[in-house]
Design an enzyme around this catalytic site. Structure first.
Site, PDB file in Angstrom:
ATOM      1  N   ASP A  44      93.525  13.723  35.602  1.00 22.43           N
ATOM      2  CA  ASP A  44      92.452  13.271  34.727  1.00 22.43           C
ATOM      3  C   ASP A  44      92.604  11.791  34.398  1.00 22.43           C
ATOM      4  OD1 ASP A  44      94.573  13.448  32.963  1.00 22.43           O
ATOM      5  OD2 ASP A  44      93.634  14.921  31.630  1.00 22.43           O
ATOM      6  N   SER A  45      93.655  11.162  34.965  1.00 18.98           N
ATOM      7  CA  SER A  45      93.755   9.699  34.941  1.00 18.98           C
ATOM      8  C   SER A  45      92.549   9.065  35.610  1.00 18.98           C
ATOM      9  CB  SER A  45      95.034   9.251  35.661  1.00 18.98           C
ATOM     10  OG  SER A  45      95.162   9.881  36.929  1.00 18.98           O
ATOM     11  N   ASP A  83      94.282  18.761  37.614  1.00 18.45           N
ATOM     12  CA  ASP A  83      94.425  18.747  36.162  1.00 18.45           C
ATOM     13  C   ASP A  83      93.373  19.613  35.485  1.00 18.45           C
ATOM     14  OD1 ASP A  83      96.484  17.420  34.880  1.00 18.45           O
ATOM     15  OD2 ASP A  83      95.631  15.441  35.246  1.00 18.45           O
ATOM     16  N   LYS A 112      97.293  22.055  36.438  1.00 15.80           N
ATOM     17  CA  LYS A 112      98.264  21.431  35.537  1.00 15.80           C
ATOM     18  C   LYS A 112      97.732  21.426  34.118  1.00 15.80           C
ATOM     19  CE  LYS A 112      99.132  16.905  35.507  1.00 15.80           C
ATOM     20  NZ  LYS A 112      98.888  16.569  34.086  1.00 15.80           N
ATOM     21  N   GLU A 114      98.674  20.366  29.962  1.00 14.74           N
ATOM     22  CA  GLU A 114      99.511  19.639  29.021  1.00 14.74           C
ATOM     23  C   GLU A 114      99.765  20.497  27.786  1.00 14.74           C
ATOM     24  OE1 GLU A 114      98.133  15.773  27.940  1.00 14.74           O
ATOM     25  OE2 GLU A 114      97.620  15.201  29.981  1.00 14.74           O
ATOM     26  N   GLU A 181     106.984  13.533  31.541  1.00 11.45           N
ATOM     27  CA  GLU A 181     106.472  12.163  31.459  1.00 11.45           C
ATOM     28  C   GLU A 181     106.958  11.436  30.217  1.00 11.45           C
ATOM     29  OE1 GLU A 181     102.329   9.554  31.570  1.00 11.45           O
ATOM     30  OE2 GLU A 181     102.223  11.731  31.766  1.00 11.45           O
TER      31      GLU A 181
END
Length: 286
Positions: A44-45, A83, A112, A114, A181
């Site tokens: 999602d960067s 993501d 993925k 978070e 991270e």
């Protein structure tokens, strides 16, 4: 033949670490695939490096699905991780499953998420449904407003223990991969040594099973990059072949051999761990 979790583990068993890069389109996916990059992350960067936002928060499931499909067509070999964007798995179990299925149907082999121990039930739900999971601990770009910006996490004993406990809980829930991270090197190392999942570091530790960088970072396209970034185009001598593919290949080779990250690319337990994580506009793995 496309990589699977089994072939990634065989690569590790053979003594080579895994190289992961973020990717957003078929053309770059093709170059990364040819260069030997093992795993591509549809991060999602893309909200920052493709869409021009100042965070990853505006990215939608449809955005990730679109880019995932593009990359799946461009890279026939690399393992593909997508993501789950902000807000896509927080409402209820039905929403979480619906959005993960959308990304898997688009071509992802893993999603993925978070978060810490609180998302373990979602991880279990996905695993039971046959959806492989990459957990993401440490600095969480989707939580940027809650933690006051992009800052190194785990700098004190309490927060370091919390990150370790979160990683262990997600590992126990069935996560097949854990991305770590923005933590001090010793915290990243402890996590890598305490879970059975494949560990991927970014600003964490060379002890991880592999590393990931944002493509734009490692190609030298980011102003004020974070400490953990290396510009892989800078050291290339003039020569034949595509410069970008050669940079991807150099990255894959350095990660595979354990030469990247070097000491200058990780955060110490004290002192420089208190330094800024990176430029305000530096893209994160996300």
């Amino acid at each position: 033949m496309r990589h699977t979790l089994s072939t990634l583990r065989k690569t590790l068993a053979g003594g080579r670490k895994l190289a992961m890069l973020t990717c957003y389109d078929a053309s770059f996916a093709r170059l990364m695939d040819a260069a030997g990059v093992d795993t591509l992350l549809v991060g999602d960067s893309l909200g920052m490096v493709v869409q021009g936002h100042d965070s990853t928060l505006p990215v939608t499931v449809d955005d990730i699905a679109y880019h995932t499909a593009c990359i799946a067509r461009g890279a026939p070999r690399a393992f593909l991780v997508a993501d789950m964007p902000f807000g896509s798995y927080h409402e209820d179990a039905a929403q979480a499953m619906r959005n993960a299925v959308t990304l898997m149907k688009a071509g992802a082999q893993m999603v993925k998420l978070e978060g810490g121990a609180e998302i373990a039930p979602i991880v279990k739900q996905y695993v039971l449904a046959g959806i492989p999971v990459c957990a993401h601990v440490g600095l969480l770009p989707q939580h940027v407003n809650a933690v006051g910006g992009f800052r190194v996490q785990g700098r004190d004993a309490a927060s370091a223990e919390r990150i370790l406990a979160d990683a262990q809980a997600l590992d126990a829930a069935g996560a097949a991969m854990v991305l770590i991270e923005g933590v001090p090197e010793d915290v990243g190392r402890r996590v890598a040594e305490s879970v059975g999942a494949i560990t991927i570091g970014i600003g964490a530790s060379g002890a991880c099973d592999g590393q990931v960088l944002v493509m734009h970072d490692m190609l030298g396209m980011t102003d004020r990059p974070a400490r953990f970034v290396k510009d892989f185009t800078r050291e290339l001598a003039p020569g034949e072949g595509n410069l970008i593919e050669r940079a991807f290949r150099a990255y894959a080779e350095e990660v595979g051999a354990g030469r990247f990250p070097a000491a200058e690319h990780v955060y110490a337990a004290t002192g420089d761990a208190a330094a800024a994580y990176g430029g305000a506009n530096a893209p994160k793995a996300g």
